[in-house]
Design a protein around this motif. Sequence first.
Motif, PDB file in Angstrom:
ATOM      1  N   ASN A  54       0.868  -1.178   0.000  1.00  0.00           N
ATOM      2  CA  ASN A  54       0.000   0.000   0.000  1.00  0.00           C
ATOM      3  C   ASN A  54       0.897   1.217   0.000  1.00  0.00           C
ATOM      4  OD1 ASN A  54      -2.520  -1.298   0.162  1.00  0.00           O
ATOM      5  ND2 ASN A  54      -2.354  -1.509   2.365  1.00  0.00           N
ATOM      6  N   ALA A  55       0.569   2.174  -0.839  1.00  0.00           N
ATOM      7  CA  ALA A  55       1.319   3.428  -0.884  1.00  0.00           C
ATOM      8  C   ALA A  55       0.460   4.524  -0.275  1.00  0.00           C
ATOM      9  CB  ALA A  55       1.664   3.783  -2.325  1.00  0.00           C
ATOM     10  N   PHE A  56       1.072   5.375   0.527  1.00  0.00           N
ATOM     11  CA  PHE A  56       0.373   6.485   1.154  1.00  0.00           C
ATOM     12  C   PHE A  56       0.996   7.777   0.638  1.00  0.00           C
ATOM     13  CE2 PHE A  56      -0.030   2.797   3.827  1.00  0.00           C
ATOM     14  CZ  PHE A  56      -1.389   2.774   4.094  1.00  0.00           C
ATOM     15  N   ILE A  57       0.154   8.635   0.083  1.00  0.00           N
ATOM     16  CA  ILE A  57       0.584   9.875  -0.557  1.00  0.00           C
ATOM     17  C   ILE A  57       0.098  11.037   0.301  1.00  0.00           C
ATOM     18  CG2 ILE A  57       0.418  11.212  -2.701  1.00  0.00           C
ATOM     19  CD1 ILE A  57      -0.440   8.484  -4.017  1.00  0.00           C
ATOM     20  N   ASP A  58       0.824  12.138   0.294  1.00  0.00           N
ATOM     21  CA  ASP A  58       0.423  13.281   1.124  1.00  0.00           C
ATOM     22  C   ASP A  58      -0.969  13.790   0.780  1.00  0.00           C
ATOM     23  OD1 ASP A  58       1.063  14.561  -1.288  1.00  0.00           O
ATOM     24  OD2 ASP A  58       2.560  15.879  -0.396  1.00  0.00           O
ATOM     25  N   SER A  59      -1.453  13.496  -0.400  1.00  0.00           N
ATOM     26  CA  SER A  59      -2.809  13.887  -0.789  1.00  0.00           C
ATOM     27  C   SER A  59      -3.881  13.144   0.014  1.00  0.00           C
ATOM     28  CB  SER A  59      -3.025  13.619  -2.275  1.00  0.00           C
ATOM     29  OG  SER A  59      -2.858  12.235  -2.543  1.00  0.00           O
ATOM     30  N   MET A  60      -3.484  12.086   0.707  1.00  0.00           N
ATOM     31  CA  MET A  60      -4.437  11.306   1.497  1.00  0.00           C
ATOM     32  C   MET A  60      -4.729  11.944   2.846  1.00  0.00           C
ATOM     33  SD  MET A  60      -3.031   7.524   0.708  1.00  0.00           S
ATOM     34  CE  MET A  60      -3.479   6.647  -0.779  1.00  0.00           C
ATOM     35  N   ILE A  61      -4.118  13.078   3.105  1.00  0.00           N
ATOM     36  CA  ILE A  61      -4.374  13.809   4.341  1.00  0.00           C
ATOM     37  C   ILE A  61      -5.263  14.989   3.966  1.00  0.00           C
ATOM     38  CG2 ILE A  61      -3.342  15.128   6.225  1.00  0.00           C
ATOM     39  CD1 ILE A  61      -0.751  13.487   5.695  1.00  0.00           C
ATOM     40  N   GLY A  62      -6.446  15.036   4.512  1.00  0.00           N
ATOM     41  CA  GLY A  62      -7.365  16.103   4.147  1.00  0.00           C
ATOM     42  C   GLY A  62      -8.536  16.197   5.101  1.00  0.00           C
ATOM     43  N   THR A  63      -9.486  17.022   4.734  1.00  0.00           N
ATOM     44  CA  THR A  63     -10.606  17.313   5.627  1.00  0.00           C
ATOM     45  C   THR A  63     -11.724  16.295   5.563  1.00  0.00           C
ATOM     46  OG1 THR A  63     -11.556  18.729   3.923  1.00  0.00           O
ATOM     47  CG2 THR A  63     -10.153  19.790   5.569  1.00  0.00           C
ATOM     48  N   SER A  64     -11.797  15.521   4.495  1.00  0.00           N
ATOM     49  CA  SER A  64     -12.835  14.489   4.392  1.00  0.00           C
ATOM     50  C   SER A  64     -12.351  13.377   3.477  1.00  0.00           C
ATOM     51  CB  SER A  64     -14.131  15.091   3.827  1.00  0.00           C
ATOM     52  OG  SER A  64     -13.965  15.408   2.447  1.00  0.00           O
ATOM     53  N   ALA A  66      -3.348  13.228  -7.897  1.00  0.00           N
ATOM     54  CA  ALA A  66      -1.966  13.397  -7.432  1.00  0.00           C
ATOM     55  C   ALA A  66      -0.956  13.062  -8.530  1.00  0.00           C
ATOM     56  CB  ALA A  66      -1.713  12.521  -6.210  1.00  0.00           C
ATOM     57  N   THR A  67       0.142  13.829  -8.542  1.00  0.00           N
ATOM     58  CA  THR A  67       1.240  13.586  -9.476  1.00  0.00           C
ATOM     59  C   THR A  67       2.556  13.680  -8.710  1.00  0.00           C
ATOM     60  OG1 THR A  67       1.547  15.912 -10.045  1.00  0.00           O
ATOM     61  CG2 THR A  67      -0.041  14.670 -11.371  1.00  0.00           C
ATOM     62  N   PRO A  68       3.602  12.993  -9.188  1.00  0.00           N
ATOM     63  CA  PRO A  68       4.909  13.079  -8.518  1.00  0.00           C
ATOM     64  C   PRO A  68       5.465  14.500  -8.476  1.00  0.00           C
ATOM     65  CG  PRO A  68       4.861  11.194  -9.985  1.00  0.00           C
ATOM     66  CD  PRO A  68       3.599  11.986 -10.251  1.00  0.00           C
ATOM     67  N   GLU A  69       5.083  15.332  -9.421  1.00  0.00           N
ATOM     68  CA  GLU A  69       5.573  16.715  -9.426  1.00  0.00           C
ATOM     69  C   GLU A  69       4.913  17.564  -8.331  1.00  0.00           C
ATOM     70  OE1 GLU A  69       5.979  14.585 -12.987  1.00  0.00           O
ATOM     71  OE2 GLU A  69       4.055  15.345 -12.304  1.00  0.00           O
ATOM     72  N   GLN A  70       3.676  17.250  -7.991  1.00  0.00           N
ATOM     73  CA  GLN A  70       2.912  18.048  -7.028  1.00  0.00           C
ATOM     74  C   GLN A  70       2.822  17.406  -5.645  1.00  0.00           C
ATOM     75  OE1 GLN A  70       1.143  21.037  -7.663  1.00  0.00           O
ATOM     76  NE2 GLN A  70       2.241  21.136  -9.598  1.00  0.00           N
ATOM     77  N   ASN A  71       2.963  16.092  -5.568  1.00  0.00           N
ATOM     78  CA  ASN A  71       2.744  15.364  -4.319  1.00  0.00           C
ATOM     79  C   ASN A  71       3.929  14.488  -3.973  1.00  0.00           C
ATOM     80  OD1 ASN A  71      -0.130  15.524  -5.848  1.00  0.00           O
ATOM     81  ND2 ASN A  71      -0.358  15.859  -3.662  1.00  0.00           N
ATOM     82  N   LYS A  72       3.932  14.024  -2.740  1.00  0.00           N
ATOM     83  CA  LYS A  72       5.022  13.172  -2.256  1.00  0.00           C
ATOM     84  C   LYS A  72       4.460  11.894  -1.651  1.00  0.00           C
ATOM     85  CE  LYS A  72       8.525  16.502  -1.900  1.00  0.00           C
ATOM     86  NZ  LYS A  72       8.604  16.714  -3.306  1.00  0.00           N
ATOM     87  N   LEU A  73       5.170  10.806  -1.886  1.00  0.00           N
ATOM     88  CA  LEU A  73       4.869   9.570  -1.166  1.00  0.00           C
ATOM     89  C   LEU A  73       5.395   9.751   0.247  1.00  0.00           C
ATOM     90  CD1 LEU A  73       5.841   7.045  -3.905  1.00  0.00           C
ATOM     91  CD2 LEU A  73       3.658   7.098  -2.736  1.00  0.00           C
ATOM     92  N   ILE A  74       4.599   9.372   1.234  1.00  0.00           N
ATOM     93  CA  ILE A  74       5.049   9.531   2.613  1.00  0.00           C
ATOM     94  C   ILE A  74       5.293   8.193   3.301  1.00  0.00           C
ATOM     95  CG2 ILE A  74       4.140  11.839   2.968  1.00  0.00           C
ATOM     96  CD1 ILE A  74       1.666  10.618   4.235  1.00  0.00           C
ATOM     97  N   CYS A  75       4.744   7.119   2.733  1.00  0.00           N
ATOM     98  CA  CYS A  75       4.896   5.826   3.388  1.00  0.00           C
ATOM     99  C   CYS A  75       4.521   4.713   2.408  1.00  0.00           C
ATOM    100  CB  CYS A  75       3.973   5.779   4.609  1.00  0.00           C
ATOM    101  SG  CYS A  75       4.025   4.244   5.524  1.00  0.00           S
ATOM    102  N   VAL A  76       5.207   3.600   2.520  1.00  0.00           N
ATOM    103  CA  VAL A  76       4.841   2.406   1.767  1.00  0.00           C
ATOM    104  C   VAL A  76       4.828   1.240   2.751  1.00  0.00           C
ATOM    105  CG1 VAL A  76       5.479   0.817  -0.099  1.00  0.00           C
ATOM    106  CG2 VAL A  76       5.916   3.262  -0.355  1.00  0.00           C
ATOM    107  N   ALA A  77       3.716   0.534   2.775  1.00  0.00           N
ATOM    108  CA  ALA A  77       3.615  -0.674   3.602  1.00  0.00           C
ATOM    109  C   ALA A  77       3.708  -1.864   2.657  1.00  0.00           C
ATOM    110  CB  ALA A  77       2.283  -0.701   4.350  1.00  0.00           C
ATOM    111  N   LEU A  78       4.600  -2.795   2.963  1.00  0.00           N
ATOM    112  CA  LEU A  78       4.724  -3.958   2.105  1.00  0.00           C
ATOM    113  C   LEU A  78       4.611  -5.226   2.919  1.00  0.00           C
ATOM    114  CD1 LEU A  78       8.406  -4.527   1.629  1.00  0.00           C
ATOM    115  CD2 LEU A  78       7.677  -2.163   1.644  1.00  0.00           C
ATOM    116  N   PHE A  79       4.145  -6.266   2.258  1.00  0.00           N
ATOM    117  CA  PHE A  79       3.819  -7.510   2.941  1.00  0.00           C
ATOM    118  C   PHE A  79       4.427  -8.665   2.172  1.00  0.00           C
ATOM    119  CE2 PHE A  79       0.474  -4.365   3.043  1.00  0.00           C
ATOM    120  CZ  PHE A  79       0.299  -4.170   4.399  1.00  0.00           C
ATOM    121  N   GLY A  80       5.178  -9.489   2.860  1.00  0.00           N
ATOM    122  CA  GLY A  80       5.751 -10.630   2.179  1.00  0.00           C
ATOM    123  C   GLY A  80       6.865 -11.268   2.986  1.00  0.00           C
TER     124      GLY A  80
END
Length: 107
Positions: free
Chosen positions: A45-55, A66-80
Amino acid sequence: MAYPSPAFSSESRISEFPAIVLRAKRSSALEKLICALRDTGIPHNAFIDSMIGTSAENQQAATLAATPEQNKLICVALFGREEAIRPLIKSFSLYKESEVSRVAPTE
């Protein structure tokens, strides 16, 4: 491992293995990791700064746009399995508890 909670009528299943948090200096390192995970089929699962908001609706719309130019990845959860994951994460540093004190709490 089971985490029963009768008061909430639920039972969560959580791995008995610890979560390991790795850090990257740049979002681009996480972007490369996501590509490698996708190519190898490792669930993540990738978490992008755009996932933080008011609703949830605002977060979903912002994440869809979201685009790499405008947003940042803040976390990646991986399973395996470790032997599959380790080669992909060897360039990351371990996030240390002492680094938490550098971040000002938000209230």
